[in-house]
Design an enzyme around this catalytic site. Structure first.
Site: not given
Ligand code: CMP
Length: 139
Positions: A10, A50, A58, A86, A92, A103, A113, A116, A127
């Protein structure tokens, strides 16, 4: 089984020049990078990718963060690649991520983070085809 999963390095990570360090974590875990490209997502692409999170509070911020800098999209291949990736990414929220995970090592926040990864084999197929033609994947 031998699987493929879609990974995205990212903007928070590409901005900090961490592509190689993150790829080394994947490779050390036995994941093979069989396709990879650096692209700058459009708002439309990030929003579509997304779309499942559209109703989340968010969503807008997530889409903005994903278009702030280039990303590196990649296909990782290996035994049980979806689950393995994963595991290697970690939780996450970096505050909950295990030692040695991408992470834990690199992420800045739950949104920034660093990576993905697809959460199921079915989503992985969708995807991967979002970003790559089959001819671009070279195991
Ligand atoms: P990702 O695995 O890319 O899938 C969805 C993304 O949304 C996640 O990683 C984070 O970057 C983001 N995300 C998930 N939960 C939250 C949250 N509570 N607040 C902000 N961003 C979030």
């Amino acid at each position: 089984a031998l699987e493929r999963t879609l990974s995205i390095i990212k903007p928070d990570a590409t901005k900090r020049n961490l592509t190689g360090k993150i790829n080394a974590v994947f490779e050390d875990a036995g994941l093979r990078i069989v396709a990879q490209k650096r692209i700058h997502l459009t708002e439309k692409q990030a929003g579509a990718f997304y779309a499942v999170h559209k109703e989340r509070p968010f969503y807008g911020s997530l889409v903005s963060s994903m278009i702030a800098e280039p990303v590196v999209v990649q296909v990782l291949q290996g035994e049980g690649a979806v689950a393995k990736n994963r595991e290697v990414m970690g939780a996450t929220n970096p505050a909950d991520a295990a030692e040695g995970t991408v992470r834990k090592l690199f992420a800045e926040s739950i949104e920034a983070n660093s990576v993905h990864g697809s959460d199921s084999l079915e989503n992985a197929k969708n995807e991967i085809s979002f970003f790559f033609a089959e001819t671009e994947i070279l195991p």
